[in-house]
Each structure stands twice: as C-alpha cells, then as structure tokens.
Scaffold this motif. Structure first.
Motif, PDB file in Angstrom:
ATOM      1  N   LEU A   1       0.827  -1.205   0.000  1.00 33.55           N
ATOM      2  CA  LEU A   1       0.000   0.000   0.000  1.00 33.55           C
ATOM      3  C   LEU A   1       0.861   1.255   0.000  1.00 33.55           C
ATOM      4  CD1 LEU A   1      -2.853  -0.978   2.488  1.00 33.55           C
ATOM      5  CD2 LEU A   1      -2.953  -0.879  -0.007  1.00 33.55           C
ATOM      6  N   VAL A   2       1.938   1.257   0.771  1.00 30.96           N
ATOM      7  CA  VAL A   2       2.833   2.416   0.782  1.00 30.96           C
ATOM      8  C   VAL A   2       3.489   2.596  -0.578  1.00 30.96           C
ATOM      9  CG1 VAL A   2       4.963   3.324   1.767  1.00 30.96           C
ATOM     10  CG2 VAL A   2       3.231   2.353   3.262  1.00 30.96           C
ATOM     11  N   VAL A   3       3.926   1.487  -1.201  1.00 29.90           N
ATOM     12  CA  VAL A   3       4.527   1.568  -2.534  1.00 29.90           C
ATOM     13  C   VAL A   3       3.530   2.119  -3.539  1.00 29.90           C
ATOM     14  CG1 VAL A   3       5.448   0.190  -4.439  1.00 29.90           C
ATOM     15  CG2 VAL A   3       6.222  -0.241  -2.099  1.00 29.90           C
ATOM     16  N   GLY A   4       2.275   1.670  -3.480  1.00 30.16           N
ATOM     17  CA  GLY A   4       1.267   2.160  -4.412  1.00 30.16           C
ATOM     18  C   GLY A   4       0.994   3.639  -4.249  1.00 30.16           C
ATOM     19  N   ILE A   5       0.926   4.100  -2.995  1.00 31.82           N
ATOM     20  CA  ILE A   5       0.668   5.523  -2.752  1.00 31.82           C
ATOM     21  C   ILE A   5       1.834   6.377  -3.246  1.00 31.82           C
ATOM     22  CG2 ILE A   5       0.348   7.245  -0.946  1.00 31.82           C
ATOM     23  CD1 ILE A   5      -1.167   5.104   0.645  1.00 31.82           C
ATOM     24  N   LEU A   6       3.059   5.965  -2.914  1.00 28.08           N
ATOM     25  CA  LEU A   6       4.234   6.726  -3.365  1.00 28.08           C
ATOM     26  C   LEU A   6       4.333   6.734  -4.882  1.00 28.08           C
ATOM     27  CD1 LEU A   6       6.932   5.651  -0.749  1.00 28.08           C
ATOM     28  CD2 LEU A   6       5.657   7.799  -0.858  1.00 28.08           C
ATOM     29  N   ALA A   7       4.075   5.585  -5.509  1.00 25.95           N
ATOM     30  CA  ALA A   7       4.149   5.522  -6.972  1.00 25.95           C
ATOM     31  C   ALA A   7       3.111   6.430  -7.606  1.00 25.95           C
ATOM     32  CB  ALA A   7       3.944   4.086  -7.432  1.00 25.95           C
ATOM     33  N   THR A   8       1.925   6.524  -7.009  1.00 29.73           N
ATOM     34  CA  THR A   8       0.891   7.389  -7.565  1.00 29.73           C
ATOM     35  C   THR A   8       1.318   8.852  -7.539  1.00 29.73           C
ATOM     36  OG1 THR A   8      -0.839   5.829  -6.891  1.00 29.73           O
ATOM     37  CG2 THR A   8      -1.508   8.107  -7.309  1.00 29.73           C
ATOM     38  N   PHE A   9       1.867   9.296  -6.422  1.00 36.59           N
ATOM     39  CA  PHE A   9       2.287  10.697  -6.325  1.00 36.59           C
ATOM     40  C   PHE A   9       3.498  10.979  -7.211  1.00 36.59           C
ATOM     41  CE2 PHE A   9      -0.245  10.624  -2.410  1.00 36.59           C
ATOM     42  CZ  PHE A   9      -0.870  11.850  -2.491  1.00 36.59           C
TER      43      PHE A   9
ATOM     44  N   VAL B   1       1.779  -0.812 -13.891  1.00 38.50           N
ATOM     45  CA  VAL B   1       2.466  -2.024 -13.434  1.00 38.50           C
ATOM     46  C   VAL B   1       2.511  -2.058 -11.908  1.00 38.50           C
ATOM     47  CG1 VAL B   1       4.677  -3.217 -13.375  1.00 38.50           C
ATOM     48  CG2 VAL B   1       3.824  -2.306 -15.537  1.00 38.50           C
ATOM     49  N   VAL B   2       2.844  -0.924 -11.315  1.00 38.05           N
ATOM     50  CA  VAL B   2       2.911  -0.877  -9.843  1.00 38.05           C
ATOM     51  C   VAL B   2       1.539  -1.120  -9.232  1.00 38.05           C
ATOM     52  CG1 VAL B   2       3.410   0.597  -7.853  1.00 38.05           C
ATOM     53  CG2 VAL B   2       4.933   0.623  -9.829  1.00 38.05           C
ATOM     54  N   ILE B   3       0.506  -0.486  -9.771  1.00 39.10           N
ATOM     55  CA  ILE B   3      -0.841  -0.667  -9.226  1.00 39.10           C
ATOM     56  C   ILE B   3      -1.309  -2.108  -9.434  1.00 39.10           C
ATOM     57  CG2 ILE B   3      -3.247   0.014  -9.455  1.00 39.10           C
ATOM     58  CD1 ILE B   3      -1.425   2.008  -7.985  1.00 39.10           C
ATOM     59  N   GLY B   4      -0.940  -2.727 -10.555  1.00 31.95           N
ATOM     60  CA  GLY B   4      -1.278  -4.133 -10.760  1.00 31.95           C
ATOM     61  C   GLY B   4      -0.613  -5.037  -9.738  1.00 31.95           C
ATOM     62  N   TRP B   5       0.660  -4.728  -9.417  1.00 27.15           N
ATOM     63  CA  TRP B   5       1.355  -5.502  -8.380  1.00 27.15           C
ATOM     64  C   TRP B   5       0.678  -5.333  -7.022  1.00 27.15           C
ATOM     65  CZ3 TRP B   5       4.195  -3.547  -4.122  1.00 27.15           C
ATOM     66  CH2 TRP B   5       4.897  -4.514  -3.407  1.00 27.15           C
ATOM     67  N   VAL B   6       0.249  -4.122  -6.694  1.00 26.18           N
ATOM     68  CA  VAL B   6      -0.452  -3.884  -5.423  1.00 26.18           C
ATOM     69  C   VAL B   6      -1.764  -4.665  -5.391  1.00 26.18           C
ATOM     70  CG1 VAL B   6      -1.580  -2.135  -4.008  1.00 26.18           C
ATOM     71  CG2 VAL B   6       0.625  -1.635  -5.074  1.00 26.18           C
ATOM     72  N   ALA B   7      -2.512  -4.643  -6.495  1.00 25.42           N
ATOM     73  CA  ALA B   7      -3.776  -5.385  -6.545  1.00 25.42           C
ATOM     74  C   ALA B   7      -3.531  -6.881  -6.379  1.00 25.42           C
ATOM     75  CB  ALA B   7      -4.493  -5.094  -7.856  1.00 25.42           C
ATOM     76  N   TRP B   8      -2.440  -7.376  -6.966  1.00 24.77           N
ATOM     77  CA  TRP B   8      -2.100  -8.792  -6.817  1.00 24.77           C
ATOM     78  C   TRP B   8      -1.811  -9.145  -5.355  1.00 24.77           C
ATOM     79  CZ3 TRP B   8      -2.016 -12.909 -10.159  1.00 24.77           C
ATOM     80  CH2 TRP B   8      -1.353 -14.075  -9.705  1.00 24.77           C
ATOM     81  N   ARG B   9      -1.074  -8.275  -4.694  1.00 25.80           N
ATOM     82  CA  ARG B   9      -0.759  -8.535  -3.276  1.00 25.80           C
ATOM     83  C   ARG B   9      -2.018  -8.487  -2.422  1.00 25.80           C
ATOM     84  NH1 ARG B   9       4.450  -7.998  -1.418  1.00 25.80           N
ATOM     85  NH2 ARG B   9       3.463  -8.708   0.509  1.00 25.80           N
ATOM     86  N   VAL B  10      -2.951  -7.609  -2.731  1.00 32.76           N
ATOM     87  CA  VAL B  10      -4.203  -7.548  -1.975  1.00 32.76           C
ATOM     88  C   VAL B  10      -5.012  -8.821  -2.194  1.00 32.76           C
ATOM     89  CG1 VAL B  10      -6.400  -6.338  -1.731  1.00 32.76           C
ATOM     90  CG2 VAL B  10      -4.272  -5.032  -1.948  1.00 32.76           C
TER      91      VAL B  10
END
Length: 289
Positions: A138-146, A173-182
């Motif tokens: 979740l932290v990686v996804g938020i940082l990648a978004t900003f 790609v980053v958001i897809g990885w986050v969704a996979w982890r969720v």
C-alpha cells in the motif's frame, strides 16, 4: 485427708438430649441496642462481627461503620450480588458461564477453505492476516501514484510524449502488483480444526501447509510494540524438533484470543464440544420460540 465427692454421673439420655439442644439452638439476632459484641474473634484483638472492621450503618441496608444491618436494624450476613455469583457458575462441562475470553466459533467454512477439509474433522475457524500485512504494497502504491503522477505531468509539459507514456505504463504495473498482493492477502487463511492447523495461500499456485495438533509440542506468539498497538502477532509452532511445513505464521489478528482458541482445542477438546453442543441447543430453542 478426704477427697471431696465429684459431680454425679450424667444420665446418657440426658447427655444426648443436652447435645442435641445445644447443636440445634438458633443463633440469636443482635439488635443495635444490645451494645457492642465481645472481642472474642479467632485472633487476639479481632472480632467475628463485621462492625469490628469498621463497616455498616444501622437501617442503611449496606455495609458501614457498625456492620451490615437490614431495614429493621438487625446485623446480618453480607449480600452477594448476581454479578459476583456469575463467575462461580459453570455448565455441565465445567466451563464458566461468565464472559467469554475467546471469540465465538464460526458455523461453516467458506468455499475457499471447505475444499481442504476432510469429512470427519470439525471446523473451528479461519482467519485472514492482519491488514498490516499489506503495509508495504500500500505504501509503494501511494508513493508511486504521487511520484509517477507528478513525473508524467511534468513530462507532458515538456512535450516528451514517449517518456510520459512510459511513466503511465510504469504506474499501471505498480498498481497491478499492489492489486495482486491484496488478492493474495484475501486468499491467505489460517485455519483451525479439531485435528490440525493449516495455512493456505497463493492465487495461481496454491500452497497448503498443515500440522496435526497432536504433534504440536510447543506453541507461542510474539508481539512487537507495534503489534500490541494494532493487535496482531506472530505464531511459532514447534513439533518435536523436526522440520515441518508450518512453523512461523506472521501478522495474525487478535493473537491472545487465537492462542486461547488453539490451546483449548489442544488440551480441552471435550469442553469445546460441550460448549458447541449447548450453543446449538440454545440456537434451536431460540428458533423454535
């Protein structure tokens, strides 16, 4: 010198009658006007009456400076409330009837878990890992978004269309990885039955690890300061010093309640069965009513 004559021997029937009358003689109730009781308690300076401890007030119906007194002014025994008695009551299995220290058991397993249970074992519950297990993605996804959002906007202003497209693709790609982890977290379950504990995880490749409860020689859970704050912990299971597929399970929620649940299943399975049977009977009675 003559010895004075002793008392005449007692008639056995009179002696028995005297004992019966003495043993069955009621204890007189003491009124406040009778004066303070004698100081003849079991220890020097003590008294068997409650007023010696500084309790009770006459006519108050409660403990105060003169002992417990009812509305008529008599001293009487202390009253025990229903709340005090609740902790002493037990059911047929010997389990306390007071407040539970463990969470209620689930009735049926989810379809995700049911496929891994054999017909003769009894399902006790399943738990997903604590949400802190998702902290890193979740932290990686938020940082990648900003960061990538700012970078793509900056590159678009510089008329660098190719790099802007790369930044957007990288964000997907980053958001897809986050969704996979969720999704992997959602399918990751810790399972307890009356025979074993299991951990099932994985989406494409499924991993099923289990340990029979009869083989568990030691079990503990650990909580860091953050774990105590957020209520999660790590379970460590030992099995006679042998290598096992299931040894350490991280980020389990409500570790104290879960620990009590597993230990009760290991050492008091009859009590669990009795409690479940009683709960089932009560549920049927409520449905019938």
């Amino acid at each position: 010198m003559t010895t004075p004559p002793g008392p005449p021997p007692l008639d056995p029937e009179d002696d028995d009658r005297f004992r019966r009358e003495r043993d069955t003689e009621p204890i007189p109730r003491i009124r406040p006007e009778d004066g303070p009781p004698p100081d003849d308690g079991p220890y020097p300076g003590s008294s068997p009456y409650p007023e010696a401890a500084g309790y009770g007030a006459a006519g108050s119906g409660a403990w105060g400076s003169e002992g417990y007194r009812d509305e008529e002014g008599y001293r009487s025994a202390p009253r025990i409330t229903e709340d005090e008695l609740a902790g002493l009551r037990v059911d047929a299995s010997g389990m306390p009837l007071g407040t539970r220290r463990v969470l209620p058991l689930e009735d049926e397993p989810t379809p995700l878990v049911a496929r891994y249970l054999f017909p003769t074992e009894r399902y006790r519950g399943e738990w997903k890992r604590h949400w802190v297990h998702l902290a890193t993605p979740l932290v990686v996804g938020i940082l990648a978004t900003f960061i990538l959002g700012y970078l793509s906007g900056f590159l678009a202003g510089q008329n660098v269309g190719a790099l802007t497209t790369v930044a957007v693709i990288l964000w997907f790609v980053v958001i897809g990885w986050v969704a996979w982890r969720v999704a992997d977290w959602y399918h990751d379950r810790f399972i307890l039955t009356n025979k074993r504990v299991m951990v099932v995880n994985g989406i494409v490749t499924r991993h099923v690890a289990m340990m029979p409860l009869a083989r568990v020689t030691d079990m503990k859970y650990e909580q860091s300061p953050l774990g105590r704050t957020l209520n999660y912990g790590t379970f460590v299971l030992e099995s006679a010093g042998q290598e096992q597929a299931l040894r350490e399970v991280k980020h389990l929620p409500n570790p104290n309640e879960l620990y009590l649940r597993v230990v009760e299943e290991m050492y008091e399975p009859q009590a669990v069965e009795a409690r479940l049977g009683k709960e089932a009977d009560e549920a049927k009675a409520d449905d019938g009513a």
